[in-house]
Write a protein that holds these residues in place. Structure first.
Motif, mmCIF file in Angstrom:
data_model
loop_
_atom_site.group_PDB
_atom_site.id
_atom_site.type_symbol
_atom_site.label_atom_id
_atom_site.label_comp_id
_atom_site.label_asym_id
_atom_site.label_seq_id
_atom_site.Cartn_x
_atom_site.Cartn_y
_atom_site.Cartn_z
ATOM 1 N N ASN A 114 0.762 -1.399 -0.088
ATOM 2 C CA ASN A 114 0.111 0.100 0.116
ATOM 3 C C ASN A 114 0.844 1.427 0.104
ATOM 4 O OD1 ASN A 114 -2.333 -1.305 0.097
ATOM 5 N ND2 ASN A 114 -2.535 -1.506 2.302
ATOM 6 N N HIS A 115 2.046 1.129 0.807
ATOM 7 C CA HIS A 115 2.884 2.414 1.003
ATOM 8 C C HIS A 115 3.453 2.589 -0.522
ATOM 9 C CE1 HIS A 115 2.169 3.685 4.955
ATOM 10 N NE2 HIS A 115 2.347 2.507 5.379
ATOM 11 N N LEU A 116 4.141 1.600 -1.111
ATOM 12 C CA LEU A 116 4.821 1.631 -2.085
ATOM 13 C C LEU A 116 3.746 2.063 -3.298
ATOM 14 C CD1 LEU A 116 6.847 -1.713 -2.246
ATOM 15 C CD2 LEU A 116 7.682 0.565 -2.300
ATOM 16 N N SER A 117 2.568 1.555 -3.218
ATOM 17 C CA SER A 117 1.523 2.237 -4.449
ATOM 18 C C SER A 117 1.288 3.489 -4.381
ATOM 19 C CB SER A 117 0.371 1.558 -4.135
ATOM 20 O OG SER A 117 -0.474 1.979 -4.993
ATOM 21 N N SER A 118 1.403 4.246 -3.055
ATOM 22 C CA SER A 118 1.162 5.484 -2.806
ATOM 23 C C SER A 118 2.441 6.205 -3.116
ATOM 24 C CB SER A 118 0.874 5.682 -1.164
ATOM 25 O OG SER A 118 0.859 7.196 -0.905
ATOM 26 N N ALA A 119 3.463 5.753 -2.748
ATOM 27 C CA ALA A 119 4.999 6.320 -3.245
ATOM 28 C C ALA A 119 4.883 6.562 -4.723
ATOM 29 C CB ALA A 119 6.126 5.796 -2.467
ATOM 30 N N ILE A 120 4.659 5.324 -5.236
ATOM 31 C CA ILE A 120 4.682 5.294 -6.865
ATOM 32 C C ILE A 120 3.799 6.468 -7.193
ATOM 33 C CG2 ILE A 120 4.172 3.940 -8.911
ATOM 34 C CD1 ILE A 120 5.124 1.621 -7.205
ATOM 35 N N GLY A 121 2.583 6.578 -6.845
ATOM 36 C CA GLY A 121 1.801 7.567 -7.493
ATOM 37 C C GLY A 121 2.256 8.851 -7.136
ATOM 38 N N LYS A 122 2.681 9.031 -5.716
ATOM 39 C CA LYS A 122 3.183 10.493 -5.599
ATOM 40 C C LYS A 122 4.506 11.090 -6.450
ATOM 41 C CE LYS A 122 1.455 10.485 -0.978
ATOM 42 N NZ LYS A 122 1.766 10.575 0.605
ATOM 43 N N THR A 123 5.258 10.121 -6.784
ATOM 44 C CA THR A 123 6.508 10.387 -7.554
ATOM 45 C C THR A 123 6.217 10.268 -8.843
ATOM 46 O OG1 THR A 123 7.279 8.163 -7.349
ATOM 47 C CG2 THR A 123 8.089 9.621 -5.780
ATOM 48 N N GLN A 124 5.200 9.903 -9.247
ATOM 49 C CA GLN A 124 4.868 9.549 -11.001
ATOM 50 C C GLN A 124 5.831 8.749 -11.515
ATOM 51 O OE1 GLN A 124 4.303 13.308 -12.685
ATOM 52 N NE2 GLN A 124 2.664 14.094 -11.178
ATOM 53 N N ALA A 125 5.952 7.727 -10.753
ATOM 54 C CA ALA A 125 7.027 6.620 -11.266
ATOM 55 C C ALA A 125 6.415 5.313 -11.744
ATOM 56 C CB ALA A 125 8.002 6.124 -10.017
ATOM 57 N N ARG A 126 6.794 4.556 -12.471
ATOM 58 C CA ARG A 126 6.411 3.415 -12.810
ATOM 59 C C ARG A 126 6.398 2.121 -12.088
ATOM 60 N NH1 ARG A 126 8.799 3.767 -18.583
ATOM 61 N NH2 ARG A 126 10.601 4.228 -17.089
ATOM 62 N N THR A 127 7.605 2.026 -11.373
ATOM 63 C CA THR A 127 8.031 0.950 -10.489
ATOM 64 C C THR A 127 8.486 1.296 -9.554
ATOM 65 O OG1 THR A 127 10.463 0.951 -11.271
ATOM 66 C CG2 THR A 127 8.973 -0.314 -12.638
ATOM 67 N N ARG A 128 8.518 0.554 -8.135
ATOM 68 C CA ARG A 128 8.966 1.062 -7.001
ATOM 69 C C ARG A 128 10.499 1.517 -7.159
ATOM 70 N NH1 ARG A 128 8.639 -5.104 -4.460
ATOM 71 N NH2 ARG A 128 10.754 -5.976 -5.140
ATOM 72 N N ALA A 129 11.394 0.988 -8.007
ATOM 73 C CA ALA A 129 12.721 1.107 -8.008
ATOM 74 C C ALA A 129 12.735 2.573 -8.538
ATOM 75 C CB ALA A 129 13.289 0.334 -8.975
ATOM 76 N N GLU A 130 11.968 2.867 -9.679
ATOM 77 C CA GLU A 130 12.054 4.120 -10.007
ATOM 78 C C GLU A 130 11.608 5.276 -9.031
ATOM 79 O OE1 GLU A 130 10.270 7.001 -14.088
ATOM 80 O OE2 GLU A 130 9.470 4.865 -13.591
ATOM 81 N N ALA A 131 10.455 4.775 -8.356
ATOM 82 C CA ALA A 131 10.010 5.737 -7.150
ATOM 83 C C ALA A 131 11.155 6.147 -6.246
ATOM 84 C CB ALA A 131 8.907 5.049 -6.427
ATOM 85 N N ALA A 132 11.884 5.147 -5.857
ATOM 86 C CA ALA A 132 12.940 5.285 -5.201
ATOM 87 C C ALA A 132 14.206 6.171 -5.687
ATOM 88 C CB ALA A 132 13.525 3.780 -4.652
ATOM 89 N N ARG A 133 14.430 6.002 -6.963
ATOM 90 C CA ARG A 133 15.344 6.481 -7.457
ATOM 91 C C ARG A 133 14.992 8.028 -7.758
ATOM 92 N NH1 ARG A 133 16.141 8.825 -12.428
ATOM 93 N NH2 ARG A 133 14.124 7.802 -13.067
ATOM 94 N N LEU A 134 13.715 8.391 -8.064
ATOM 95 C CA LEU A 134 13.255 9.775 -8.084
ATOM 96 C C LEU A 134 13.436 10.404 -6.879
ATOM 97 C CD1 LEU A 134 10.347 9.327 -10.743
ATOM 98 C CD2 LEU A 134 12.464 10.552 -11.042
ATOM 99 N N ALA A 135 12.853 9.937 -5.805
ATOM 100 C CA ALA A 135 12.834 10.398 -4.399
ATOM 101 C C ALA A 135 14.401 10.768 -4.040
ATOM 102 C CB ALA A 135 12.107 9.419 -3.398
ATOM 103 N N GLU A 136 15.136 9.916 -4.468
ATOM 104 C CA GLU A 136 16.646 10.064 -4.087
ATOM 105 C C GLU A 136 17.249 11.432 -4.947
ATOM 106 O OE1 GLU A 136 20.494 9.887 -2.670
ATOM 107 O OE2 GLU A 136 18.644 8.985 -1.876
ATOM 108 N N VAL A 137 16.719 11.530 -5.938
ATOM 109 C CA VAL A 137 17.299 12.584 -6.976
ATOM 110 C C VAL A 137 16.738 13.892 -6.502
ATOM 111 C CG1 VAL A 137 16.801 13.765 -9.279
ATOM 112 C CG2 VAL A 137 17.655 11.235 -9.109
ATOM 113 N N ASN A 138 15.742 13.907 -5.842
ATOM 114 C CA ASN A 138 14.871 15.080 -5.473
ATOM 115 C C ASN A 138 15.464 15.287 -4.136
ATOM 116 O OD1 ASN A 138 12.905 16.320 -7.093
ATOM 117 N ND2 ASN A 138 12.303 14.239 -7.306
ATOM 118 N N GLY A 139 16.271 14.573 -3.425
ATOM 119 C CA GLY A 139 16.610 14.770 -1.946
ATOM 120 C C GLY A 139 15.643 14.655 -0.942
ATOM 121 N N TRP A 140 14.519 13.660 -1.174
ATOM 122 C CA TRP A 140 13.609 13.190 -0.330
ATOM 123 C C TRP A 140 13.889 12.268 0.601
ATOM 124 C CZ3 TRP A 140 9.549 13.504 -4.736
ATOM 125 C CH2 TRP A 140 9.235 14.887 -5.192
ATOM 126 N N LEU A 141 15.057 11.352 0.138
ATOM 127 C CA LEU A 141 15.293 10.392 0.875
ATOM 128 C C LEU A 141 16.597 10.650 1.908
ATOM 129 C CD1 LEU A 141 15.191 7.306 -1.425
ATOM 130 C CD2 LEU A 141 13.299 8.163 -0.019
#
Length: 201
Positions: free
Chosen positions: A174-201
């Protein structure tokens, strides 16, 4: 004389900064450390006015060190100096108690000016990063989503992530699905990468 502690894991960068700063008549580098775990003990020994701290260091990252240093030595003002000009880092650094934020491609004059301003009780933020931060807004992720994306970045299955963060697999999904939606990513790995690039992690 403004007493400065330098915290950067790259010895060459740290040495170059120290040499440059010592050329200024009102600046004195009183300590140099290469890991996050060394910052607070060195600051307690040398009592600097300013700690110039990198974000990504071994041991502990510069943002958590900033918060601890702010608590342990409130008179020591922290100026983040990093290669990574990520908007999320700026907001997290300020929330941790940093008084300023500069990027390493600043000119020597800009860095010295930032140190003097912060020492005078003012704040200093790299103008381009400030504009970028305002444009991108605050992190949309919850603390729990951040924890899960950090675990995701280390790899592993949903079961591995659930075990790492102490949640059920369904809750992690559920949390992964929410995070994927918020980062507009296609996968959980992409969501993690986008969050890192933005300095959110």
């Amino acid at each position: 004389m403004i007493r400065i502690l330098l915290a950067d894991d790259q010895a060459l960068v740290r040495g170059a900064l120290a040499s440059m700063l010592r050329m200024e008549s009102d600046l004195d580098v009183v300590a140099e450390v290469g890991s996050g775990t060394e910052v607070v003990p060195a600051a307690k020994r040398t009592l600097p006015d300013i700690a110039l701290v990198d974000v990504q260091m071994p041991g502990r990252d510069g943002l958590s060190v900033t918060a601890e240093l702010h608590r342990a030595l409130p008179g020591c003002r922290v100026l983040i100096c990093t290669t990574f000009s990520r908007p999320g880092y700026l907001s997290r650094a300020m929330a941790a108690g940093a008084a300023g934020f500069v990027v390493k491609d600043s000119t020597p004059e800009q860095l010295v000016n930032a140190i003097r301003r912060v020492h005078a009780g003012l704040r200093f933020v790299d103008p381009a990063l400030a504009a970028q931060s305002l444009a991108s807004g605050a992190s949309p992720l919850t603390d729990r989503e951040v924890d899960i994306l950090r675990a995701t970045a280390e790899g592993g299955t949903v079961a591995d992530i659930a075990a790492a963060v102490g949640l059920t697999e369904g809750t992690v999904r559920n949390h992964l699905s929410s995070a994927i939606g918020k980062t507009q990513a296609r996968t959980r790995a992409e969501a993690a990468r986008l969050a890192e690039v933005n300095g959110w992690l």
